[in-house]
Write a protein that holds these residues in place. Structure first.
Motif, PDB file in Angstrom:
ATOM      1  N   ILE A 757      -7.457  -2.102  10.259  1.00 42.68           N
ATOM      2  CA  ILE A 757      -6.093  -2.269   9.751  1.00 42.68           C
ATOM      3  C   ILE A 757      -5.967  -3.721   9.299  1.00 42.68           C
ATOM      4  O   ILE A 757      -6.245  -4.643  10.074  1.00 42.68           O
ATOM      5  N   GLN A 758      -5.578  -3.936   8.043  1.00 46.05           N
ATOM      6  CA  GLN A 758      -5.537  -5.295   7.529  1.00 46.05           C
ATOM      7  C   GLN A 758      -4.379  -5.464   6.555  1.00 46.05           C
ATOM      8  O   GLN A 758      -3.880  -4.491   5.979  1.00 46.05           O
ATOM      9  N   VAL A 788      -8.379  -3.162  -2.372  1.00 45.88           N
ATOM     10  CA  VAL A 788      -8.473  -3.378  -0.929  1.00 45.88           C
ATOM     11  C   VAL A 788      -7.455  -2.499  -0.201  1.00 45.88           C
ATOM     12  O   VAL A 788      -6.256  -2.646  -0.397  1.00 45.88           O
ATOM     13  N   PRO A 789      -7.908  -1.580   0.667  1.00 42.18           N
ATOM     14  CA  PRO A 789      -6.962  -0.749   1.417  1.00 42.18           C
ATOM     15  C   PRO A 789      -6.433  -1.481   2.637  1.00 42.18           C
ATOM     16  O   PRO A 789      -7.087  -2.359   3.186  1.00 42.18           O
ATOM     17  N   ARG A 790      -5.270  -1.096   3.080  1.00 39.31           N
ATOM     18  CA  ARG A 790      -4.696  -1.678   4.299  1.00 39.31           C
ATOM     19  C   ARG A 790      -5.179  -0.940   5.538  1.00 39.31           C
ATOM     20  O   ARG A 790      -5.059  -1.454   6.642  1.00 39.31           O
ATOM     21  N   ALA A 814     -11.503   8.261   6.298  1.00 38.65           N
ATOM     22  CA  ALA A 814     -10.180   8.231   5.681  1.00 38.65           C
ATOM     23  C   ALA A 814      -9.888   6.836   5.171  1.00 38.65           C
ATOM     24  O   ALA A 814     -10.355   5.838   5.723  1.00 38.65           O
ATOM     25  N   MET A 815      -9.114   6.775   4.113  1.00 36.75           N
ATOM     26  CA  MET A 815      -8.767   5.499   3.501  1.00 36.75           C
ATOM     27  C   MET A 815      -7.315   5.565   3.039  1.00 36.75           C
ATOM     28  O   MET A 815      -6.888   6.570   2.464  1.00 36.75           O
ATOM     29  N   GLY A 816      -6.583   4.512   3.299  1.00 36.85           N
ATOM     30  CA  GLY A 816      -5.191   4.455   2.893  1.00 36.85           C
ATOM     31  C   GLY A 816      -5.023   4.095   1.425  1.00 36.85           C
ATOM     32  O   GLY A 816      -5.993   3.926   0.684  1.00 36.85           O
ATOM     33  N   ARG A 817      -3.785   3.961   1.025  1.00 38.66           N
ATOM     34  CA  ARG A 817      -3.467   3.654  -0.367  1.00 38.66           C
ATOM     35  C   ARG A 817      -4.003   2.286  -0.759  1.00 38.66           C
ATOM     36  O   ARG A 817      -4.007   1.341   0.018  1.00 38.66           O
ATOM     37  N   ASP A 821      -5.024  -2.557  -9.532  1.00 41.45           N
ATOM     38  CA  ASP A 821      -4.869  -3.843 -10.208  1.00 41.45           C
ATOM     39  C   ASP A 821      -4.186  -4.840  -9.283  1.00 41.45           C
ATOM     40  O   ASP A 821      -3.528  -4.484  -8.311  1.00 41.45           O
ATOM     41  N   ASP A 822      -4.354  -6.119  -9.614  1.00 39.80           N
ATOM     42  CA  ASP A 822      -3.734  -7.169  -8.803  1.00 39.80           C
ATOM     43  C   ASP A 822      -2.215  -7.167  -8.905  1.00 39.80           C
ATOM     44  O   ASP A 822      -1.525  -7.641  -7.993  1.00 39.80           O
ATOM     45  N   ALA A 823      -1.696  -6.650 -10.005  1.00 37.41           N
ATOM     46  CA  ALA A 823      -0.241  -6.576 -10.161  1.00 37.41           C
ATOM     47  C   ALA A 823       0.363  -5.450  -9.343  1.00 37.41           C
ATOM     48  O   ALA A 823       1.590  -5.349  -9.235  1.00 37.41           O
ATOM     49  N   ASN A 824      -0.471  -4.606  -8.763  1.00 38.37           N
ATOM     50  CA  ASN A 824      -0.031  -3.476  -7.926  1.00 38.37           C
ATOM     51  C   ASN A 824       0.846  -2.508  -8.703  1.00 38.37           C
ATOM     52  O   ASN A 824       1.790  -1.909  -8.152  1.00 38.37           O
ATOM     53  N   SER A 825       0.534  -2.307  -9.977  1.00 30.99           N
ATOM     54  CA  SER A 825       1.318  -1.387 -10.795  1.00 30.99           C
ATOM     55  C   SER A 825       0.760   0.029 -10.781  1.00 30.99           C
ATOM     56  O   SER A 825       1.468   0.974 -11.130  1.00 30.99           O
ATOM     57  N   LEU A 826      -0.504   0.208 -10.383  1.00 30.98           N
ATOM     58  CA  LEU A 826      -1.107   1.536 -10.325  1.00 30.98           C
ATOM     59  C   LEU A 826      -1.629   1.775  -8.914  1.00 30.98           C
ATOM     60  O   LEU A 826      -2.633   1.186  -8.503  1.00 30.98           O
ATOM     61  N   ALA A 827      -0.939   2.629  -8.170  1.00 30.45           N
ATOM     62  CA  ALA A 827      -1.332   2.940  -6.792  1.00 30.45           C
ATOM     63  C   ALA A 827      -2.355   4.073  -6.800  1.00 30.45           C
ATOM     64  O   ALA A 827      -2.202   5.071  -7.515  1.00 30.45           O
ATOM     65  N   LEU A 828      -3.386   3.931  -5.991  1.00 32.06           N
ATOM     66  CA  LEU A 828      -4.390   4.964  -5.814  1.00 32.06           C
ATOM     67  C   LEU A 828      -4.151   5.631  -4.469  1.00 32.06           C
ATOM     68  O   LEU A 828      -4.113   4.958  -3.440  1.00 32.06           O
TER      69      LEU A 828
END
Length: 898
Positions: A757-758, A788-790, A814-817, A821-828
Motif C-alpha cells: 500500500i503506497q 504507479v498503483p496505490r 490484484a492491482m488497484g487503480r 498519465d501524470d496529469a491523472n486524466s485517464l484512469a486505468l
C-alpha cells in the motif's frame, strides 16, 4: 562451505516434502542444498562441519527425514527451529577448517555460519546471518517456487514481489516495472545481477536489461533486496537489487530436462547436465531452446535459445575459482499499446481487436522499408545476440575473504517496435484531415479515397469499427561492448564490539552504439491491420498523388545516431557492528566517479524526390556532422541501520539511506545544453521480521523522497511527425507499507501473501506550453505518477494431497487503480487475475505439471499511450490507447531429473 543461503523465504514450511538428490561428499554442501530447497537458513559452527562427509542420498522425503539420514551418520545433530536449521556436533572432529576463524556464539542470537565462498545479496562479509538478523527488506524465490510457476521472462519472475509494479504485457522482453513509487521506467530503478555480477551496468535506451535475461532450469534461486543496502553494493540500484543464482556444478554426474508445450503453440526445451571432469574440477552446462508463436497473434514464429556453461575448481586453503560463459540468440515479442473503447469509465475491447491476444503485427508488417535503414524484418521484433564470459574467485586471505568477479560482454540488438502515438480515429475524419494537404499539393483534387496499400481495394470497415490508426514503426540497432570487475575483501575485527567489515572496488567501461529510425504508418484499427493509402483523385477518378507511400505517412520521420561511452569507478565500504548482545549497527558508503562522453550525429531532412507522394517530402537522415558531448560526475551513497534482535522469534530494524543513480550516455540524445544530472533518493525504512513455528510475517514501513527526477517526455512534432525526446524536471515523494506472510497451518499446506500500500505524489512538477503564442503553466504537483498503483496484493496457496504425489496450487494477483498519465486524466481500472496449477511427482525422477494463467481470461489494462500520452492523455472521443496483459494460457510440462 559452499554458497549458503543468506536470504530465505519468510515463514518456511515446518516439514516440507522434498525431492532429494545429494551426491556423496562434504556434509556442508548437502546441508546447503537442503536449506535452499526448503527455504531455510543453516546455523552451524565451522569447526563442527569441517572434515565431515556423507554418503549419497536420493529420493522423495520430508525435510526432517532428509536431515536425519544426511547428518546422523556423520556425527551431527541437525534439527529444525523457527527460522532455520541448527547443526551441532555429536562426535568430535580433528580436521581444522582452512578458512576464517569462527566467531563465538552470542545467545540468544544463533551463531552464524562462516564460509570461504559466500554469494550474498544485500550484504557482504564473512558470515551468514539468519533471517531474523536481516536489517533490510528482502524476498527470496527458491527452486520450489520457481518450479511451481516457471517464469519465461524477467518480468514474470518479478511478478508478485512486494513493492514492485510489473507489466508483462509487452512480451518476453522490453517490459517495464516501477519500484516503490519511483517514477522511473524500465529497469532504471533496480540492478539485475547473475551470481553477483550485473547483467549489464546500465539500462540504456532501446537496450533494456530484460532483453538479455531468459530464466530457465539453470537458474536455481533468486533474491530481491528492496532499497537500503542495494545502493551500496551495486550501481544504478536506488530501488533494489535482484540477484539470480545459477546452478553450481557438483561432484557426481546429474542433470535435468524440462519440456513445455502450451495451447498457443509454444514448444520449449530446457535442461542442464553436471559432472566432475578431473580431480578438483566440476562442470555444468545447460540452457534452453524455444519455438514461440507467442500469445499474441503475429505473422512470424519467434524463438531461439541460450546456453550457459560453468567450470569450478577447488583452490588451496578453501578457495574456489569459477569460469563461466553465457550466450544468447533469440527473437522475442515486443508490442505497444492499442486502441480500446472507454464506456462510462470502463475500458472495453474494440470490435476486431482482442486486447488479450491481438497485435498489429500481421503479414503486411512482416517486412518494412525504412528510408535510412533499408529493408528490415520488422515482424521479428527484438533480435538479441549476446556473449558474456565471466570469472569468479573466492579465496581466504589473512583471516579474511577475498572475492573477485569480472565479465566482458558483447551484445547486439535489432529492435523493431510499433509505437502508439494518439488514438484511433474514424475513417471519415482521416479523409477530411487529408483533403486540405492533398488539395494543396495536387491541384485539381476533387476527392480523396482510402484504400488498402497492397492491392488498391477500398477500405471496408468492420461492424461498429470504422477506425484507422497512425502508428510509428521503429527500427533501432544497438551494440554494447562492456567490461567490468568487482573486487572486495571482508574480515572480522574485534574492537568496541564485533565488526564484519567489507571494502570493495568496482570498475566498468563500456561503449554503446545506437542508431534509430522512425517511420509513420496508417493502418486499420484491428488485429493484424492492413496498411492504408490516402489518394487524391481528380473529377474523372484518376489518381493525382498520395499522402502515403505503400501505407507509410512518412518513410523516415526521425533519425538518431550516436556512440556513447562511460568509464566509472566506485569505492565502497560496509560494516556490521555488533555493539551489544542484541543490538547491531549496519552502515555502508559508496562513492562513484564517472566520465561520460558521446558523439551525436545531427539530423537533417531531404526530399526523397517522388512527386507522386508526400510521404518522402521530409525524410530525416544523418547530416554527417557530429556533436561531441562530455561530462564528469561524482556522487556518494550512504546507509545506516539499527537492528534489534528482540527475542528468539523477532527482529526489528530501522534504516536511513541516501541513494543515487548516475546518468548514462543516453541523456545526450536530448541534445540540449543542460548537463547530465545524477538522481538522488532519500529513503527511510522501519521493519519487523517475525518467525514462529508454522507462521512467518514481514512488515516494512517505507518513505522515499526524490528531489531531482527528470521525467521522460516523448511527443510528436505536429508538422513533421518526428519523435521528440525530452525530459521534465520534477520532485516526488512516496510513503508506503509492505506486508508479507507465509503460513503452514497443516502439514503439506502452504499459504503466502503480499500486500503493498503506497501513496506516491509528484511535486514541483510544472509544464509550460504555448496557447496562441502565450505561455501557459500547468502545475501537476500532487498528482500520482503514471502507472504507479496505490495498492498491489498477491495470494498463493499450495496443498500436497497425501499419498498421491500430487500438489495443487493457486494464486491471485490484484492491482488497484492507476493512471495512464501524470496529469491523472485517464484512469486505468483495477483488476484481479487467477492462476491454477497441479504437479504430479510420478517418481523421484519425473514430475508432470499442468498450469493455467489468467484462468478467467480477464482484460487487465496496464498502461497507456507510450508516445505522446504519458504526460497528459489525449482527448478520447470514446477511444483510448492502452495495453493489456495476455489472456488465458494453459501449459503442460514434464521434468526429468537424474
Amino acid at each position: 562451505m559452499t554458497a549458503l543461503l543468506a536470504l530465505v523465504l519468510a515463514g518456511a514450511q515446518a516439514d516440507p516434502l522434498l525431492s532429494v538428490d545429494l551426491a556423496a561428499g562434504p556434509v556442508a554442501s548437502g546441508l546447503d542444498r537442503l536449506a535452499r530447497q526448503a527455504g531455510q537458513a543453516v546455523v552451524a559452527r565451522p569447526g563442527d562441519l569441517a572434515g565431515r562427509d556423507a554418503a549419497a542420498l536420493r529420493g522423495q522425503m520430508r525435510l526432517s527425514q532428509a536431515l536425519a539420514r544426511w547428518c546422523r551418520p556423520a556425527g551431527l545433530s541437525c534439527r529444525q527451529i523457527a527460522g532455520g536449521i541448527v547443526v551441532r556436533a555429536e562426535t568430535p572432529q580433528h580436521r581444522p577448517i582452512p578458512a576464517v576463524r569462527a566467531r563465538p556464539a552470542a545467545p540468544p542470537p544463533p551463531a552464524p555460519v562462516i564460509g570461504p565462498d559466500v554469494i550474498v545479496t544485500g550484504r557482504r562479509g564473512t558470515t551468514i546471518q539468519g533471517e531474523l538478523e536481516r536489517s533490510y527488506s528482502a524476498s527470496h524465490l527458491d527452486a520450489i517456487t520457481l518450479a511451481r510457476r516457471p517464469p519465461q521472462s524477467l518480468a514474470e519472475l518479478l511478478s508478485g514481489l512486494p513493492g514492485l509494479w510489473v507489466d508483462t504485457s509487452a512480451g518476453a522482453a522490453a517490459n517495464t516495472i516501477r519500484v516503490r513509487g519511483i517514477p522511473l521506467d524500465g529497469y532504471q530503478g533496480i540492478a539485475v545481477q547473475v551470481d553477483g555480477l550485473p547483467v549489464q551496468h546500465d539500462t540504456l535506451p532501446w537496450t533494456d536489461i530484460d532483453q538479455f535475461v531468459r530464466p530457465d532450469l539453470m537458474i536455481e534461486s533468486a533474491d530481491y533486496v528492496r532499497g537500503g543496502p542495494s545502493a551500496i553494493f551495486a550501481s544504478n540500484a536506488p530501488g533494489g537489487v535482484l540477484n539470480l543464482r545459477t546452478r553450481a556444478p557438483v561432484d557426481r554426474p546429474g542433470g535435468a530436462v524440462r519440456v513445455t508445450a502450451s495451447d498457443y503453440g509454444l514448444a520449449r526445451w530446457e535442461g542442464y547436465a553436471t559432472a566432475p571432469i578431473a580431480p578438483g574440477w566440476r562442470m555444468i552446462a545447460g540452457g534452453m531452446i524455444a519455438s514461440d508463436p507467442t500469445v499474441r497473434r503475429i505473422a512470424a514464429t519467434l524463438g531461439g535459445g541460450q546456453m550457459r556453461a560453468r567450470l569450478d575448481h577447488d583452490l588451496g586453503g578453501g578457495g574456489t575459482l569459477s569460469l563461466a560463459i553465457h550466450t544468447l540468440a533469440d527473437d522475442t515479442l515486443n508490442i505497444s499499446s492499442f486502441p480500446m473503447r472507454i464506456v462510462q469509465g470502463q475500458i472495453r475491447p474494440l470490435p476486431g481487436f482482442d486486447p488479450r491476444r491481438g497485435s498489429f503485427f500481421g503479414p503486411e508488417l512482416s517486412d518494412l522499408r525504412f528510408a535510412t535503414l533499408g529493408d528490415r524484418p520488422f515482424g521479428r521484433n527484438n533480435r538479441n545476440r549476446m556473449v558474456v564470459p565471466s570469472l569468479s574467485l573466492t579465496q581466504p586471505v589473512a583471516d579474511g575473504i577475498l572475492s573477485v568477479r569480472a565479465h566482458i560482454r558483447a551484445s547486439r540488438t535489432e529492435r523493431y517496435a510499433l509505437s502508439s502515438s494518439g488514438n484511433a480515429i474514424p475513417a471519415a475524419q482521416a479523409l477530411a484531415e487529408a483533403a486540405p494537404r492533398l488539395a494543396a499539393a495536387f491541384p485539381g483534387t476533387a476527392s480523396v479515397t482510402l484504400t488498402h496499400a497492397s492491392d488498391g481495394t477500398a477500405f471496408t470497415p468492420l461492424p461498429d469499427n470504422d477506425l484507422v490508426v497512425a502508428l510509428n514503426p521503429v527500427a533501432a540497432d544497438t551494440r554494447l561492448a562492456e567490461g567490468l570487475a568487482d573486487i572486495s575483501y571482508a574480515r572480522r575485527l574485534e574492537a568496541a564490539g564485533r565488526h564484519d567489515l567489507t571494502l570493495g572496488l568496482y570498475a566498468v567501461g563500456y561503449r554503446w552504439d545506437f542508431r534509430r529510425a522512425v517511420a509513420r504508418a496508417l493502418l486499420e484499427a484491428r488485429e493484424q491491420g492492413r496498411r492504408l493509402d490516402l489518394t487524391a483523385l481528380d473529377g474523372d477518378g484518376r489518381a493525382l498523388g498520395r499522402l502515403t507511400d505503400d501505407g507509410l505517412l512518412n518513410t523516415g520521420s526521425t533519425y538518431e545516431a550516436m556512440t556513447g561511452r562511460q568509464h566509472m569507478i566506485a569505492l565502497y565500504a560496509a560494516d556490521e557492528w555488533q555493539i551489544a548482545e542484541r543490538w547491531r549497527i549496519d552502515w555502508g558508503l559508496r562513492h562513484e566517479r564517472a566520465r561520460l562522453s558521446a558523439v551525436v550525429e545531427r539530423a537533417t531532412t531531404r526530399d526523397g524526390g517522388d512527386p507522386a507522394t508526400l510521404a518522402d517530402d521530409r525524410i530525416a537522415i544523418g547530416s554527417g556532422q557530429w556533436d561531441d558531448r562530455r561530462e564528469r560526475i561524482a556522487r556518494t551513497a550512504a546507509t545506516v541501520a539499527l537492528h534489534w534482535r528482540a527475542n528468539s522469534a523477532t527482529g526489528v530494524f530501522a534504516r536511513m539511506t541516501r541513494a543515487m543513480r548516475l546518468p548514462d550516455p543516453g541523456v545526450f540524445r536530448v541534445g540540449g545544453g543542460d548537463p547530465a544530472r545524477a538522481m538522488t533518493i532519500e529513503q527511510g525504512e522501519l521493519g519487523l521480521i517475525w518467525r514462529q513455528d508454522r507462521l512467518g510475517f514481514d512488515a516494512t514501513l517505507f518513505a522515499s523522497r526524490f528531489p531531482n527526477i527528470a521525467l521522460p517526455d516523448l511527443s510528436l512534432d505536429p508538422v513533421t511527425g518526428a519523435v521528440r525526446v525530452g525530459t521534465n524536471a520534477a520532485a516526488a515523494r512516496t510513503i508506503g507499507l509492505e506486508l508479507g506472510t507465509r503460513a503452514a497451518p497443516v502439514q503439506g499446506v502452504t499459504l503466502r501473501g503480499t500486500v503493498t500500500i503506497q501513496d506516491p505524489r509528484l511535486q514541483s512538477y510544472r509544464l509550460t506550453s504555448l496557447a496562441d503564442g502565450i505561455p501557459v503553466v500547468t502545475d501537476l504537483s500532487g498528482r500520482i505518477p503514471r502507472r504507479v498503483p496505490r495498492m498491489m496484493a498477491s495470494l498463493s496457496a499450495s496443498a500436497a494431497l497425501p499419498g498421491t504425489g500430487i500438489t495443487l496450487d493457486g494464486d491471485v494477483s490484484a492491482m488497484g487503480r492507476r493512471f495512464a498519465d501524470d496529469a491523472n486524466s485517464l484512469a486505468l481500472p483495477g483488476f484481479a487475475i487467477l492462476g491454477l496449477g497441479a504437479r504430479w511427482t510420478a517418481s523421484p525422477a519425473l514430475t508432470v505439471q499442468l498450469r493455467a494463467t489468467n484462468l478467467l481470461d480477464r482484460i487487465a489494462v496496464m498502461q497507456g499511450d507510450a508516445l505522446g500520452g504519458e504526460i497528459r492523455a489525449g482527448g478520447t472521443d470514446g477511444i483510448v490507447t492502452v495495453r493489456a496483459q495476455q489472456g488465458r494460457v494453459v501449459s503442460l510440462s514434464a521434468e526429468w531429473r537424474r
